[in-house]
Design a protein around this motif. Structure first.
Motif, PDB file in Angstrom:
ATOM      1  N   PRO A   1       0.802  -1.232   0.000  1.00 33.62           N
ATOM      2  CA  PRO A   1       0.000   0.000   0.000  1.00 33.62           C
ATOM      3  C   PRO A   1       0.831   1.277   0.000  1.00 33.62           C
TER       4      PRO A   1
ATOM      5  N   SER B   1       1.622   2.051  -3.553  1.00 32.69           N
ATOM      6  CA  SER B   1       0.509   2.017  -4.492  1.00 32.69           C
ATOM      7  C   SER B   1       0.021   3.415  -4.832  1.00 32.69           C
TER       8      SER B   1
ATOM      9  N   ARG C   1      -4.001   1.194  -2.006  1.00 33.21           N
ATOM     10  CA  ARG C   1      -4.539  -0.152  -1.807  1.00 33.21           C
ATOM     11  C   ARG C   1      -3.650  -1.171  -2.504  1.00 33.21           C
ATOM     12  N   SER C   2      -3.720  -2.421  -2.028  1.00 31.27           N
ATOM     13  CA  SER C   2      -2.880  -3.456  -2.626  1.00 31.27           C
ATOM     14  C   SER C   2      -3.310  -3.800  -4.040  1.00 31.27           C
TER      15      SER C   2
END
Length: 680
Positions: free
Chosen positions: A86, A89, A93-94
């Motif tokens: 994360p 990102s 979020r993953s």
């Protein structure tokens, strides 16, 4: 794959398969628990994830340093590298693209250097067209994804590994073609496919069939990379409705489709306290996709694979051949592949009746009983391989029934103590499902239910006298005649409760719905076609152990007394109830060998020792919950109202079972040894 050469679709030739199993950081014990059984199933491949986000989390590197070598040293491993940390990102979020797209390729390079000796292929991302795995809201044209994965695939291929493009879910030929136009397909060695027909994909809606979807996929690949293989990287079937036979059938089907590899999702169910994905917590289908339960109990698929691989699986799944002609009125036997059920079914079949055998084949060995019935009686045997817990799958079996015998059940007290909810679902809910299926059919078919003496509880109020090899009741009436139907119910153990609930529902359906029902509360039944275990079917279990030369475990002191009844006599009792159902509707009968067949465990062991021809090795353990010191059925009501009597005395019945086991389980070896000892 050369598209001009037909792909081998014969399941006999397509034996290789794999499983998908995600292991979470720190699951050392779970990994060690599952891996041996995955190998024992005959699987040649294992697909698991190597999360970029988890790797960079505290303890992640140490976890994967242990996991990847542990798995890769035992099986052909396919690591799936996905999930952006994360902090790296673009969306936080993953599922978001990394801010620096090259950082994904750098991580892949690191994985190859650190772990590459443990695998030959590496999967790049999982379900990239699925919002939960790749946030395409910020990458609407997939330019970021193509640059990220294409660069990583090129570098992995340059270094000597074979990249696999993660499978789109749901399958989207337009997305796959876009990957070809963007050059991604040109740098991968295989492309994954995800499909779950019957679980999420509707076979009358979005699911067009394996041939159609894989044909579309092959056609696209041939435009951009004719050498790329098609891999089914995820397929499966959820048993959330307890339809384990259908899961086994779907596995066999998936092995026959035109793909170069097949990974079944998954080996193990997800534990009920683990969230699958955000927003999907309450969908029960996600939690029952495994070949084994979350506490590692084999479902039918896993058990058959571990017993004999794909050939064993194919043999069993091909047993179901529904062929009931229009207008036929069959006898339905639930649990009809079991010990008592198969003997009862055989008696009707010998008289020319059509018999529906409804069974989920969950008990090891019972498929042999179904095969025996089919070999003896051919087309008059109608297997319905389904589970009574799944009302939808069993209703049709009762639509034309003229009589129903309900034996399907979870039968072990020990299992009920370990898994009380499963016990309730099989015994209580399963029985209500059968009753409702009969009621819905509207034919008013009689329902005769196999209950148990356990509904009377442990009988702790009965004063017992302990003599040399057994317990006997102090009450002379009980000692002379046994326990009668007027004995108050006293449910004990989850098994006693679930069977007791079912017992009462069956009786009430006679009152509330005027369905002709009756209940037989059974003692210990034994005889041919019984595959006894330590938990259930103790007479056959003792004989099997003795004939095998293996030790026998006794719980308690062995002085417990039971009135053992040969299955031939039990069959006659069930048939007598059916023949007189108008007179005995709504009644209950105790069924056992009665006082003339009342024996202690020690007495049975002494007789078995004579039959085996050698001393038995025995050991004693603690008493089991709910175990009765004494149970002998008072069968005078059966005798008085139906003219039934137990005709087989226990010594001759035991000898008969021993001979059957010697011939059918030991190829006659034990019987030959006995004859040799007699001649000597």
């Amino acid at each position: 794959m050369n598209p001009t050469v037909p792909f081998p679709t014969d399941p006999v030739r397509r034996k290789s398969y794999g499983f998908v199993e995600w292991f979470r950081p720190g699951e050392f014990d779970r990994t060690e628990q599952l891996l041996p059984n995955i190998l024992a199933s005959g699987a040649g491949y294992l697909r698991t994830h190597l999360s970029w986000a988890e790797y960079l989390a505290p303890g992640g590197e140490e976890w994967f340093d242990w996991l990847i070598p542990r798995l890769g040293s035992q099986i052909d491993l396919l690591p799936c590298i996905h999930y952006t940390p994360p902090s790296m990102s673009r969306t936080g979020r993953s599922s978001g693209a990394p801010r620096d797209l090259k950082s994904y390729a750098d991580f892949v390079d690191h994985v190859l250097t650190r772990y590459g000796r443990h695998f030959s292929h590496i999967e790049l991302w999982n379900e990239p067209n699925n919002l939960l795995d790749w946030d395409w809201r910020d990458d609407g044209d997939f330019l970021l994804f193509c640059e990220m994965v294409g660069g990583a695939a090129y570098w992995a291929k340059h270094r000597g590994w074979k990249p696999v493009l993660g499978g789109p879910c749901p399958f989207d030929p337009y997305w796959l073609n876009l990957m070809g136009e963007r050059g991604v397909l040109g740098v991968v060695d295989a492309v994954g496919f995800h499909g779950f027909p019957g679980t999420w994909d509707s076979e009358t809606g979005t699911w067009g069939g394996w041939d159609m979807h894989l044909g579309e996929m092959r056609k696209i690949l041939d435009r951009y990379n004719r050498d790329a293989e098609v891999w089914i990287t995820e397929t499966g079937y959820s048993t959330w409705r307890s339809d384990e036979m259908e899961q086994a059938r779907r596995f066999v089907k998936a092995l026959s489709v035109p793909a170069d590899r097949m990974y079944w999702y998954s080996w193990c169910d997800v534990p009920p306290d683990v969230p699958v994905q955000e927003g999907l917590w309450f969908d029960p289908r996600h939690y029952h996709l495994g070949a084994v339960t979350h506490d590692y109990q084999p479902k039918l698929l896993a058990r058959l694979l571990m017993e004999g691989g794909v050939s064993r699986l194919e043999d069993v799944t091909q047993l179901a051949t529904p062929n009931l002609s229009a207008g036929a009125a069959p006898v339905v036997v639930t649990g009809g592949s079991g010990f008592i059920g198969s003997n009862l079914a055989d008696s009707f079949l010998q008289e020319g009746e059509d018999v529906v055998i409804l069974d989920n084949l969950s008990r090891p060995g019972v498929d042999q009983n179904l095969a025996w019935l089919t070999e003896r009686h051919g087309k008059r045997v109608h297997p319905v391989l389904a589970d009574v817990r799944d009302l939808r799958s069993i209703e049709a079996a009762f639509s034309d029934a003229k009589a129903v015998f309900h034996f399907a059940a979870q039968t072990a007290v020990t299992t009920s103590l370990a898994h009380p909810i499963d016990d309730f679902e099989a015994n209580a809910r399963g029985t209500v499902n059968v009753l409702e299926a009969v009621r819905k059919a509207g034919k008013n078919a009689p329902v005769i239910f196999a209950s148990t003496n356990k509904v009377y509880g442990a009988l702790e109020d009965l004063k017992m006298l302990e003599v040399e090899d057994r317990y006997i009741p102090a009450n002379e009436g009980v000692r002379s005649h046994g326990i009668g139907e007027d004995r108050p119910l006293d449910f004990c153990t989850p098994y006693g409760c679930s069977k007791g609930v079912a017992d009462q529902y069956v009786l009430d359906y006679a009152k509330s719905y005027s369905i002709p029902t009756a209940v037989l509360r059974m003692s210990c039944i034994y005889g041919p076609r019984q595959f006894g275990t330590e938990d259930q079917g103790w007479v056959a279990h003792f004989l099997i152990r003795a004939l095998s030369g293996e030790p026998i475990s006794i719980y308690g002191n062995g002085k417990q007394v039971r009135d053992i009844l040969h299955v031939d006599d039990a069959v006659q009792a069930y048939r007598a109830v059916l023949s007189n159902i108008a007179e005995v509707k709504g009644e209950v009968f105790n069924l056992g060998g009665g006082p003339l067949n009342a024996v202690s465990i020690l007495a049975v062991l002494e007789e078995i020792e004579k039959l085996a021809g050698h001393p038995l090795e025995t050991g004693f353990g603690d008493w089991r919950a709910g175990d009765q010191y004494y149970f002998v059925a008072d069968t005078r009501k059966l005798e008085r109202q139906l003219g039934w009597q137990a005709r087989v005395r226990w010594q001759s019945g035991l000898r008969h079972l021993g001979e059957w086991l010697a011939d059918n389980r030991f190829d006659g070896r034990s019987r030959r040894r006995q004859k040799q000892k007699v001649r000597a």
